[in-house]
Design a protein around this motif. Structure first.
Motif, PDB file in Angstrom:
ATOM      1  N   ILE A   5      51.519   9.275 -34.604  1.00 32.21           N
ATOM      2  CA  ILE A   5      51.131  10.663 -34.324  1.00 32.21           C
ATOM      3  C   ILE A   5      49.612  10.803 -34.430  1.00 32.21           C
ATOM      4  O   ILE A   5      48.977  11.420 -33.560  1.00 32.21           O
ATOM      5  CB  ILE A   5      51.828  11.640 -35.307  1.00 32.21           C
ATOM      6  N   ALA A   6      49.015  10.235 -35.471  1.00 38.42           N
ATOM      7  CA  ALA A   6      47.555  10.321 -35.650  1.00 38.42           C
ATOM      8  C   ALA A   6      46.825   9.584 -34.527  1.00 38.42           C
ATOM      9  O   ALA A   6      45.796  10.058 -34.029  1.00 38.42           O
ATOM     10  CB  ALA A   6      47.146   9.762 -37.011  1.00 38.42           C
ATOM     11  N   ALA A   7      47.360   8.437 -34.098  1.00 39.26           N
ATOM     12  CA  ALA A   7      46.734   7.679 -33.007  1.00 39.26           C
ATOM     13  C   ALA A   7      46.776   8.480 -31.709  1.00 39.26           C
ATOM     14  O   ALA A   7      45.780   8.552 -30.975  1.00 39.26           O
ATOM     15  CB  ALA A   7      47.424   6.327 -32.831  1.00 39.26           C
ATOM     16  N   VAL A   8      47.914   9.093 -31.425  1.00 33.70           N
ATOM     17  CA  VAL A   8      48.048   9.903 -30.209  1.00 33.70           C
ATOM     18  C   VAL A   8      47.110  11.108 -30.272  1.00 33.70           C
ATOM     19  O   VAL A   8      46.418  11.427 -29.297  1.00 33.70           O
ATOM     20  CB  VAL A   8      49.517  10.333 -29.989  1.00 33.70           C
ATOM     21  N   CYS A   9      47.065  11.773 -31.417  1.00 35.04           N
ATOM     22  CA  CYS A   9      46.181  12.945 -31.561  1.00 35.04           C
ATOM     23  C   CYS A   9      44.714  12.550 -31.388  1.00 35.04           C
ATOM     24  O   CYS A   9      43.959  13.253 -30.706  1.00 35.04           O
ATOM     25  CB  CYS A   9      46.391  13.605 -32.920  1.00 35.04           C
ATOM     26  N   THR A  10      44.320  11.429 -31.978  1.00 36.15           N
ATOM     27  CA  THR A  10      42.936  10.956 -31.831  1.00 36.15           C
ATOM     28  C   THR A  10      42.648  10.612 -30.378  1.00 36.15           C
ATOM     29  O   THR A  10      41.598  10.973 -29.844  1.00 36.15           O
ATOM     30  CB  THR A  10      42.681   9.734 -32.734  1.00 36.15           C
TER      31      THR A  10
END
Length: 184
Positions: A5-10
């Motif tokens: 989720i954090a990778a996609v958001c970044t």
């Protein structure tokens, strides 16, 4: 799951920021190169052995040249660029174009998105960006006599001095105006 989720958001954040920049550059295009400017472009295309189609536009509200876009890149030059600086500024951007630095910028962004938690990757991306600028400057100046190298440094300095209501700063589009860089 949280890492993904954090990778996609970044990734979405970085992609969105670049798309906004690219859209502003495309929206603020004023005109393409004309007549004697096209002759300068064709001469440089031969010098740097570029066979791909290159679209070059003057763009309002930017302080320095840049390449906007990955799939259909355009070279954007500042609208207020003095005619005497055209050849050197265009040579710099064509060296970036030839080296696919616009694509490598996307790769750096993907690496930062995947490794969002690792400050070493972010620092590596930042250093890679600076190295691409230095390498580009080296490629441009490699064939220039000393007097033209001085003129090239003056083009870089003058781009750093431009101010006003600008779309992007020189730092955002790749100019690295450190004292050490200028001396080199």
């Amino acid at each position: 799951f949280a890492w993904g989720i954090a990778a996609v958001c970044t990734g979405v954040f970085l992609w969105g920021r670049y798309r906004r920049f690219e859209n502003k550059v495309r929206r603020n295009r004023v005109r393409a190169l004309e007549d004697d400017e096209l002759e300068v472009l064709n001469e440089l295309l031969k010098r740097y052995r570029i066979r791909r189609k290159v679209r070059v536009y003057y763009v309002d509200r930017i302080t320095a040249g840049c390449i906007a876009g990955v799939w259909e890149p355009i070279i954007a030059l500042p609208l207020g660029l003095p005619k005497s600086h055209l050849k050197l500024a265009l040579a710099h951007q064509l060296c970036h174009f030839r080296s696919n630095d616009h694509v490598w910028g996307m790769v750096r962004g993907i690496c930062c998105a995947v490794h969002w938690f690792n400050p070493i990757v972010w620092m590596g991306a930042w250093l890679s960006y600076g190295d691409s600028e230095m390498a580009c400057d080296d490629r441009v100046t490699a064939r220039l006599p000393d007097i033209d190298r001085l003129a090239y440094a003056n083009v870089i300095v003058s781009a750093g001095e431009r101010s006003g209501d600008q779309l992007v700063s020189a730092d955002a589009v790749g100019a690295s105006f450190t004292d050490k860089h200028i001396r080199q």
